[in-house]
Enzyme design. Sequence first.
Site, PDB file in Angstrom:
ATOM      1  N   PRO A 129       0.843  -1.199   0.000  1.00  0.00           N
ATOM      2  CG  PRO A 129      -0.628  -1.511   1.772  1.00  0.00           C
ATOM      3  CD  PRO A 129       0.683  -1.982   1.238  1.00  0.00           C
ATOM      4  CE  LYS A 130       2.464   7.267  -3.852  1.00  0.00           C
ATOM      5  NZ  LYS A 130       1.941   8.403  -3.076  1.00  0.00           N
TER       6      LYS A 130
END
Length: 563
Positions: A129-130
């Site tokens: 995930p960013k």
Amino acid sequence: MFRLSVSAFVFSSALLVSATTLANCPAWSSDQTQQEISSLRQQIADWDRSYHRDATSAVADEIYDQAREQLQAWQACFSGSHTAEPAAAALTSARGSLELPFSQMGLRKLNATALQQWMSGRDGLWVQPKVDGVAVTLVYKQGQLKQMLSRGDGLLGYDWMAHASVIESIPKQLPSKQSRITLQGELYLQQSQHIQAQHGGSNARSAVAGLLNRNSLSPAEGDKIGLFIWEWPDGPPSMQERLQQLQDLGFTTSKTYSQPVQSFTQAKHWRQHWYNSALPFASDGVVIKHSQRNTEHARSSYPPTWAVAWKYPLQQALTAITDVTFNIGRTGRITPIAHINPVLLDDKTIRKVSLGSLPRLIKLALSRGDHVAIALSGHAIPQLKDVVWRSPQRQTFTAPEAANYHTLSCWQVSSECQQQFLARLTWLGHKKALNMPGIGTQTWQALIDGKQINQLTDWLALSVDDLKQLPGFAEKRSAHTAQTFAQAKLAPFRVWLKALGAPSSVTAKSDDNWQKLAALSQQDWQQLRLLSRNNARQAHAFFQHTAVQVIALNLRQHGIDGF
């Protein structure tokens, strides 16, 4: 994960500045071109200074990114070049005094097509995930935390060590005696069951940035901050080894939210999964990276080649105002409509958005060329969220005079009354009024254009032969329209009152008729009909209005019930 610097747009801008973009270049004079580009460049510089120096986010990240892309597009339009400025020039105000052991430059952001091309032929890829927070570098020596550095300009950062003592998620001592461990990660606002698809960014990054910008943090404030380690640049060579050792060191979320991928389809799966799943942090996309990081150029000032970002669908879209028009409803309410360059949100192409009211238009002070943020409400209705930056060329809009439009204006055709009069006719045929199936705005407009309607009730006198003379009215349509009109004539008095736009506070009794209600004074409406002072005033004004009385007389001549 971290705000994209100017240099990070070298690659993404090349993708975005397409032949289509160039075909849509604005038709500006050389003076306006210089003013528009300078204005946007200055706005971006202000945002950079606010974010990197003051650790506050003055604009949503996705709006910031789109503004950068717009600047690149304009530069390509008017100079034939989309070479980005050096990162050092854009981020001078963010530069601290301490060298980062490994640079933290912005990632290239790819769309689905570009990502498929980037992944093609590459092995050993992982997806994470960013995380939407504030980037940080942690340096441990013999297991003890020695430095906590801000990202700064990606090469030089500030000393945040004073905050480390109260941020519980940052270990002060690791179960390791390695001479040096350098970790790169994200400080995020800890959240419970955050679903990005439902909650969006929730200003999570700004909240963390605001905390870190303080001179000191309380333990309670420190407890709000979580840590996600996304890279160990001087760690084991493979991602699998790094994740396992990070877990052994106490950084458990890294392994939980890192997955190997062999194809674009798998990357897409995890992107959708994390977008729609409950996570302990806000995120704005995913990062796809190589298992092995090239550390040969540890302090490069350019975007890394070993990782790219794939953002989530836009929550807000940046676009420009092209015009403002005004809708006037049957009650005289004026609604400004902002027309914009088309944007795509949630697979919907949006070309215009309601501004709600004239006071809001005045408050927004819109001009043609102003750039605004558009978002969808919970009911998928487009809304103008903010004015992002203003065009230096001010071309404002002239609104209709509000005093000329009200509940008792526009009972017949005129150049000023086209919209309100048409809205009155349309309401007549509504299912909550006279209920005329198949008779809508287009039918009424055709009758107006054919000079068959000038007053609100002129349609009562139209025959099948009259209708057949109009363009588009064949035998069948003319017969249906005439039959529908005839049926509407049979509606009871109370329905006709509602269709004509009588105040909603007026309720006709079984023995009421027009003459009886028109004879009531304002005091009678209050005392005999128990209306409030304001409602009594409105009722009396309606029944005494000259245009309404003319309509009532016409209805009486046509034998309408109650008139």
